[in-house]
Write a protein that holds these residues in place. Structure first.
Motif, short mmCIF file in Angstrom:
data_model
loop_
_atom_site.label_atom_id
_atom_site.label_comp_id
_atom_site.label_asym_id
_atom_site.label_seq_id
_atom_site.Cartn_x
_atom_site.Cartn_y
_atom_site.Cartn_z
N SER A 148 1.16 -2.85 -4.05
CA SER A 148 -0.01 -3.72 -4.25
C SER A 148 -0.20 -4.73 -3.13
N HIS A 149 0.85 -5.01 -2.36
CA HIS A 149 0.77 -5.98 -1.26
C HIS A 149 -0.11 -5.43 -0.15
N THR A 150 -0.93 -6.29 0.44
CA THR A 150 -1.87 -5.82 1.48
C THR A 150 -1.21 -5.60 2.83
N MET A 154 0.84 -1.19 0.00
CA MET A 154 0.00 0.00 0.00
C MET A 154 0.88 1.25 0.00
N LYS A 155 0.36 2.29 -0.59
CA LYS A 155 1.07 3.56 -0.58
C LYS A 155 0.89 4.25 0.77
N ASP A 169 4.34 -0.05 12.35
CA ASP A 169 3.57 -1.24 12.71
C ASP A 169 4.50 -2.45 12.66
N PRO A 170 4.80 -3.09 13.80
CA PRO A 170 5.72 -4.24 13.79
C PRO A 170 5.16 -5.48 13.11
N LYS A 171 3.85 -5.49 12.82
CA LYS A 171 3.23 -6.66 12.21
C LYS A 171 3.25 -6.60 10.69
N ARG A 172 3.76 -5.51 10.13
CA ARG A 172 3.83 -5.40 8.68
C ARG A 172 4.95 -6.30 8.13
N ALA A 173 4.75 -6.76 6.91
CA ALA A 173 5.79 -7.59 6.28
C ALA A 173 6.97 -6.75 5.83
#
Length: 341
Positions: free
Chosen positions: A131-133, A1-2, A16-20
């Motif tokens: 594009s990745h969620t 996402m942008k 956010d530590p949960k982001r890839a």
């Protein structure tokens, strides 16, 4: 996402530590480096690298060893806490490795932080992160830092009590300096105010700001503009010994008096004129130039500019035989006397 420019300052200080992963790209390597340094420290803390929770991989190394990033995100550190796999200076040549790592990423893996130069909208890396969620992509451009970003830098350095004028000066400095220089100025200001509970003032900012390349000329310009002819000769001798040439002196004096004339002739008054200057003038220097503009007035400043132009032409004339520094000294004496009237 942008990630929008409006939201990125807040995100870099509290990611956010949960982001890839996160992609930071842009034409200015210093700006992207400062942002990735900020976000990595926010993710793993100041001791994360010491505790081996940060893996650094260059884009060139990733091209040679495509599996290296995937291995890095799956590694387990000896120390507990979040981990980061950082890819520096990535290009589309390493896109396949980065995309594979994103596909294999699972909760608990190291977060992937990638920096790159200017990327086109068609870039494979950029398109993948946008594009990745569960990833973010943000472009960092050559815009001056926002007030929110400046306040975040101040807070991170432990500076919270800032006077209004000092904050204005810092905003102006942020527009003049490169990001790295501005960050160093903030750090220097924090050291300057160490164990000092008083508010940060314009004088504090002035004391911590980088010295201008023209600072050596400021003394003589202020002496002339403040009508102190008796101080001109000794300062000119020092400048001459330092290698400052007469033409440079005239150019600097013309710029100084033109600034005073612009301020003095402003319809809203000298104060309004000074505030509209670009690049901005701040701190004690602003107050000093304001007093000079008000003291001279537009008519006398016109006379000063005429004298400066005539001397400049004489210095550049092929038939000029009079010693150049003597011409400059004579003009400065005349201007100083004019300023005392």
């Amino acid at each position: 996402m942008k990630l929008s420019i409006r939201d990125c300052a807040r995100y870099f200080t509290n990611p956010d530590p949960k982001r890839a992963g996160l992609l930071i790209y842009g034409p200015d390597a210093m700006r992207t480096a400062l942002k990735r340094q900020e976000v990595i420290e926010a993710l793993i803390g100041p001791k994360g690298e010491e505790e081996m929770r940060l893996t650094r991989i260059s884009g060139a190394d990733l091209r040679k060893d495509p599996a290296r990033l995937n291995d890095a995100i799956k590694e387990i550190s000896f120390f507990p806490g979040p981990r980061v796999a950082f890819v520096e200076d990535a290009t589309d040549a390493a896109a396949a490795s980065i995309l594979t790592a994103l596909e294999d990423w699972a909760p608990g893996d190291a977060q992937i932080i990638v920096t790159a130069g200017q990327l086109k909208a068609t870039s494979k890396i950029r398109k993948a992160f946008e594009s990745h969620t569960n990833t973010y992509a943000v472009g960092i451009y050559n815009n001056p830092p926002s007030r929110e970003e400046i306040e975040a830098d101040l807070t991170r350095s432990g500076l919270k009590n800032i006077e209004r004028e000092a904050m204005t000066d810092l905003n102006n400095l942020a527009r003049e300096l490169d990001p790295g220089d501005f960050r160093q100025t903030i750090e220097k200001l924090a050291l300057y105010k160490l164990n000092d509970d008083l508010p940060v003032t314009s004088k504090d900012v002035q004391a911590s700001a980088p010295t201008s390349t023209e600072a050596a000329l400021d003394d003589i310009l202020n002496i002339v503009a403040e009508g102190r002819p008796e101080s001109i000769a000794p300062v000119l001798r020092k400048l001459e010994a330092q290698g400052v040439n007469p033409v440079s002196l005239i150019i600097s004096a013309t710029r100084h008096f033109r600034t005073l004339y612009t301020a003095a002739s402003d319809p809203g008054g000298a104060t309004a004129g000074i505030s509209r200057m670009r690049p901005p003038i701040f701190g004690p220097r602003r107050d000093r130039m304001l007093r000079q503009a008000q003291s001279w007035g537009a008519p006398r400043l016109e006379q000063a500019l005429t004298g400066l132009t005539d001397t400049d032409l004489q210095l550049r004339s092929a038939g000029q035989r009079v010693p150049e520094m003597a011409l400059v000294e004579r003009l400065f004496l005349r201007l100083a006397m004019l300023g005392r009237r």
